[in-house]
Write an enzyme that holds these catalytic residues in place. Structure first.
Site, PDB file in Angstrom:
ATOM      1  N   LYS A   5       0.889  -1.292   0.091  1.00 50.90           N
ATOM      2  CA  LYS A   5       0.011  -0.005   0.011  1.00 50.90           C
ATOM      3  C   LYS A   5       0.831   1.166  -0.009  1.00 50.90           C
ATOM      4  CE  LYS A   5      -1.752   2.769   2.694  1.00 50.90           C
ATOM      5  NZ  LYS A   5      -1.783   4.210   2.724  1.00 50.90           N
TER       6      LYS A   5
ATOM      7  N   GLY B 178       6.061   4.504   9.715  1.00 49.95           N
ATOM      8  CA  GLY B 178       5.108   5.661   9.903  1.00 49.95           C
ATOM      9  C   GLY B 178       5.192   6.197  11.017  1.00 49.95           C
TER      10      GLY B 178
ATOM     11  N   THR C 167      -0.033   5.982  14.659  1.00 49.24           N
ATOM     12  CA  THR C 167      -0.467   4.875  13.750  1.00 49.24           C
ATOM     13  C   THR C 167      -0.101   3.709  14.094  1.00 49.24           C
ATOM     14  OG1 THR C 167      -0.725   6.735  12.010  1.00 49.24           O
ATOM     15  CG2 THR C 167      -1.031   4.513  11.354  1.00 49.24           C
ATOM     16  N   GLY C 168       1.278   3.479  14.240  1.00 53.01           N
ATOM     17  CA  GLY C 168       1.810   2.324  14.700  1.00 53.01           C
ATOM     18  C   GLY C 168       1.021   1.751  16.040  1.00 53.01           C
TER      19      GLY C 168
ATOM     20  N   GLU D 231       8.415   0.270  12.013  1.00 52.58           N
ATOM     21  CA  GLU D 231       9.478   1.428  12.100  1.00 52.58           C
ATOM     22  C   GLU D 231       8.721   2.485  12.354  1.00 52.58           C
ATOM     23  OE1 GLU D 231      11.118   4.098  10.742  1.00 52.58           O
ATOM     24  OE2 GLU D 231      12.656   3.076   9.469  1.00 52.58           O
TER      25      GLU D 231
ATOM     26  N   CYS E 217      12.783   9.572   9.385  1.00 52.73           N
ATOM     27  CA  CYS E 217      12.597   9.013  10.723  1.00 52.73           C
ATOM     28  C   CYS E 217      13.702   9.343  11.526  1.00 52.73           C
ATOM     29  CB  CYS E 217      12.160   7.438  10.639  1.00 52.73           C
ATOM     30  SG  CYS E 217      13.565   6.476   9.473  1.00 52.73           S
TER      31      CYS E 217
ATOM     32  N   GLU F 289       8.481  14.948  17.374  1.00 53.44           N
ATOM     33  CA  GLU F 289       9.039  14.475  16.057  1.00 53.44           C
ATOM     34  C   GLU F 289       8.245  15.666  15.165  1.00 53.44           C
ATOM     35  OE1 GLU F 289      10.049  10.903  12.921  1.00 53.44           O
ATOM     36  OE2 GLU F 289       7.741  10.862  13.931  1.00 53.44           O
TER      37      GLU F 289
END
Length: 482
Positions: free
Chosen positions: A174, A228, A232-233, A250, A284, A385
């Site tokens: 995706k 991401g 969301t993780g 990650e 990241c 972040e």
């Protein structure tokens, strides 16, 4: 009627359209440069059916020699398509052309390394007692979903997809709605691989999350690799727990540079600058924190400020610029809001930077580098972040204080240690809570070695022998002889 082309999905070896379409926008100009089929659950289901059939009905899962051959063909195809992939990365992502070339160049190495890893899926056998042999064999888990973000689509797809294919999994990838023309070009890379069976690799483009959520929820997809944000993780991990899936994450990072008094500043400062500005800070491992010992603090602050103030910002296709655009105007507004909140809370701007408000650059999502001096380590800007070219600078006195400042974060992805001492850098590196440490350097990510994060920066590993393990089951078989 628009004459711009519409990018499509690649499912079961065929080009597939969607009922819903979106626009591709060049972030450097704000112009629409193409259209794309926007996936949802229907396309995700179609892709999983194709991947499931390829897993069970072809020799892919059980023929490592064949997989090795195909992985090398994929590597060669990526190399043939590098020019197109780099140009489209700059067009849709906003990277400078040299950054795009750098990113795209990773793909070949990911797949050649994976070709070698495909030869290492052997198990072991042992006569544990007379008359009994026990063996362990390693088998692919099945269909893997690879969910890739917009900041480095080619490199991150290759990093996560290559070991899945090496293990014998089939895959549904995706890709993000911000880079649809690039996504279609990546699909053409797979279309151009002569031995790749239909359905082994399927590629979707989605602007939202309907297809991604379905992949996470589907019992027919036992493995997930997601790159991401940390929030969301967390959501993916919680949803995947329903089916006890393998989830590799990650996630976010807040990489510190720890600069000691005995550091070689001539070597350190150019790297520190690039660690903030490369990919416009949308990385990241962007080094958003600078932790400097008191003896060189003033020098580092002054020299880095001069370097950041002279960074040339502009359209990525112009090879003379140092830094391209953010992904969109929403990103500019978000980053600037975080900076304004930090200044209001006590951070002192050393280099204010900020949005480009005049001339042609005002049409794009440009944000000049910003350096903020902080004395309160609890300020949110030290921990957030930012995902933009914003760096904080703090002072320390002792080695223990430097380690404590570096570890004062929910993240633990990367960190750099700068010192000319023989013993100190490794000693400090062992105490910093991060998955990747660089001594007198930053950002080295060799394909042959595992990468991953501590704490809220992720679960599992990519690259290296550890990367393929995520996609393999261990099966123990004991046979008794008469």
């Amino acid at each position: 009627m628009s004459t711009l082309r519409t990018a499509r999905h690649w499912i079961n070896g065929k080009w597939v359209d969607s009922a819903r379409h979106g626009d591709s926008v060049n972030p450097a100009t704000g112009e629409v440069v193409g259209h794309y089929a926007d996936a949802g659950q229907e396309e995700a289901e179609q892709a999983v059916r194709a991947a499931t059939a390829a897993f069970h009905e072809t020799t892919w899962a059980h023929d490592m020699e064949f997989r090795t051959k195909v992985l090398l063909e994929i590597a060669a195809s990526f190399q043939r398509h590098e020019r197109e992939l780099a140009d489209l990365t700059t067009l849709e992502n906003g990277k400078t052309i040299w950054e795009a070339e750098f990113e795209v160049g990773f793909a070949k190495g990911n797949f050649t390394t994976a070709a070698a890893l495909a030869q290492t899926t052997y198990g072991r056998v042992m006569e544990v007692e007379p008359g009994k042999h026990t063996m362990v064999v390693r088998e692919p888990v099945g269909v893997a979903a690879v969910i890739t973000p917009w900041n480095s689509p080619t490199a991150l797809l290759a990093r996560d997809l290559a070991p899945a294919l090496a293990a014998g999994c089939t895959a549904v990838v995706k890709l993000p709605g911000q880079t649809p023309l690039l996504n279609e070009a990546i699909s053409r890379v797979f279309e151009d691989v002569p031995s790749l069976p239909a359905g082994v690799v399927n590629v979707l483009t989605e602007s939202g999350s309907e297809a991604a959520k379905w992949l996470v929820d589907s019992p027919d997809v036992p493995a997930i690799m997601f790159t991401g944000s940390t929030p969301t993780g967390r959501a993916i991990g919680a949803a995947a727990a329903k089916h006890v899936k393998r989830v590799g994450l990650e996630l976010g990072g807040k990489t510190p540079h720890i600069v000691f008094d005995d550091a070689d500043l001539d070597a350190a400062l150019p790297v520190i600058e690039k660690s903030l500005t490369i990919f416009t800070g949308q990385f990241c491992i962007t080094a958003g924190r600078l932790i400097v010992q008191r003896g060189v603090y003033g020098t580092v602050k002054q020299r880095l400020a001069e370097r950041l103030a002279n960074v040339t910002v502009g359209p990525g296709a112009d090879r003379s610029v140092d830094m391209g655009s953010l992904i969109d105007q929403a990103g500019v507004e978000r980053v600037d809001r975080l900076v304004e909140e930090a200044i209001a809370a006590g951070a002192v701007p050393v280099v204010r930077g900020g949005p480009a408000r005049e001339g042609d650059l005002a049409k794009g999502a440009f944000y000049r580098p910003t350096l903020l001096e902080v004395t309160d380590p609890a300020l949110p800007i030290v921990h957030q972040e930012v995902f933009g070219p914003v760096q904080t600078i703090q002072v320390f006195d002792t080695e223990a204080e430097a380690i404590a400042l570096a570890n004062d974060s929910e993240y633990g992805l990367g960190a750099s240690v700068w010192s000319s001492d023989v013993n100190r850098p490794l000693r400090v590196a062992r105490k910093v809570q991060a998955g990747m440490l660089w001594i007198n350097d930053w950002g080295q990510l060799p394909n042959q070695f595992e990468i991953g994060g501590y704490k809220q920066s992720g679960v599992g590993h990519a690259n290296g022998p550890g990367g393929i393990d995520h996609f393999l089951e261990y099966k123990t078989i004991t046979q008794k002889f008469a």
